[in-house]
Design a protein around this motif. Structure first.
Motif, PDB file in Angstrom:
ATOM      1  N   MET A   1       0.474  -1.103  -0.385  1.00  0.00           N
ATOM      2  CA  MET A   1       0.084  -0.177  -0.008  1.00  0.00           C
ATOM      3  C   MET A   1       1.118   1.362  -0.020  1.00  0.00           C
ATOM      4  O   MET A   1       2.303   1.509   0.665  1.00  0.00           O
ATOM      5  CB  MET A   1      -1.308  -0.126   1.279  1.00  0.00           C
ATOM      6  N   SER A   2       0.796   2.701  -1.137  1.00  0.00           N
ATOM      7  CA  SER A   2       1.039   3.641  -0.534  1.00  0.00           C
ATOM      8  C   SER A   2       1.221   4.257   1.047  1.00  0.00           C
ATOM      9  O   SER A   2       0.370   4.013   1.640  1.00  0.00           O
ATOM     10  CB  SER A   2       1.090   4.298  -1.771  1.00  0.00           C
ATOM     11  N   GLU A   3       2.635   5.444   1.031  1.00  0.00           N
ATOM     12  CA  GLU A   3       1.924   5.575   2.206  1.00  0.00           C
ATOM     13  C   GLU A   3       1.372   7.206   1.889  1.00  0.00           C
ATOM     14  O   GLU A   3       0.665   6.593   3.070  1.00  0.00           O
ATOM     15  CB  GLU A   3       3.542   6.841   1.455  1.00  0.00           C
ATOM     16  N   PHE A   4       0.379   7.180   1.088  1.00  0.00           N
ATOM     17  CA  PHE A   4      -0.905   7.952   1.626  1.00  0.00           C
ATOM     18  C   PHE A   4      -1.976   6.897   1.873  1.00  0.00           C
ATOM     19  O   PHE A   4      -2.784   7.697   2.597  1.00  0.00           O
ATOM     20  CB  PHE A   4      -1.557   8.392  -0.274  1.00  0.00           C
ATOM     21  N   GLY A   5      -1.958   5.786   1.384  1.00  0.00           N
ATOM     22  CA  GLY A   5      -2.720   5.187   1.536  1.00  0.00           C
ATOM     23  C   GLY A   5      -2.672   4.603   2.776  1.00  0.00           C
ATOM     24  O   GLY A   5      -3.963   4.564   4.034  1.00  0.00           O
ATOM     25  N   ASN A   6      -1.306   4.538   4.293  1.00  0.00           N
ATOM     26  CA  ASN A   6      -1.032   3.874   4.979  1.00  0.00           C
ATOM     27  C   ASN A   6      -1.875   5.287   6.300  1.00  0.00           C
ATOM     28  O   ASN A   6      -2.228   5.388   6.931  1.00  0.00           O
ATOM     29  CB  ASN A   6       0.018   4.107   5.370  1.00  0.00           C
ATOM     30  N   GLN A  54      -9.012  -1.801   0.437  1.00  0.00           N
ATOM     31  CA  GLN A  54      -7.802  -3.053   0.426  1.00  0.00           C
ATOM     32  C   GLN A  54      -7.540  -4.245  -0.381  1.00  0.00           C
ATOM     33  O   GLN A  54      -6.519  -4.731  -0.363  1.00  0.00           O
ATOM     34  CB  GLN A  54      -6.788  -2.261   1.884  1.00  0.00           C
TER      35      GLN A  54
END
Length: 122
Positions: A1-6, A54
């Motif tokens: 998962m991307s940093e934005f998603g986290n 997710q």
């Protein structure tokens, strides 16, 4: 998962925790259960749908789950405005949690716009 998603998931979890606290306050201190129940459902559903996204089976499914989160954020903003206008919460309480929800909404709008464009190109 991307940093934005986290970051989005973390912000959703923190917002859900705030919603649980607000609903507890409304139930115990203000004896307001009807709006609190609605607020609990929509406010915690934002993060639940982000988490569900997710495990999406496709990009379209992912976008659909995020759109549900966006709709729940919009509903939550409505309930917050109602609580403030009916004086169940103070202006200070309202501004703090409202701003958090608006931030989530902006994040969801941004990612759904980007994903919708990506899905339409595939």
């Amino acid at each position: 998962m991307s940093e934005f998603g986290n970051l989005l998931e973390e912000k959703c979890m923190n917002f859900s925790i705030r919603i649980v606290g607000l609903c507890r306050f409304l139930n115990e201190e203000k004896h307001e259960r009807r709006i609190a129940d609605q607020m609990f459902r929509s406010g915690t559903s934002i993060g639940a749908n982000v988490a569900e996204a997710q495990c999406a089976i496709s990009k379209n499914d992912f976008v659909a789950k995020l759109y549900i989160s966006l709709k729940e954020a919009n509903e939550t903003l409505y309930w917050l405005r109602l609580l403030q206008k009916t004086q169940y919460i103070t202006n200070k309480q309202y501004e703090s949690i409202y701003n958090d929800c608006e931030e989530l909404k902006r994040m969801l709008v941004s990612i759904t716009k980007k994903m919708t464009t990506a899905c339409s190109k595939s």
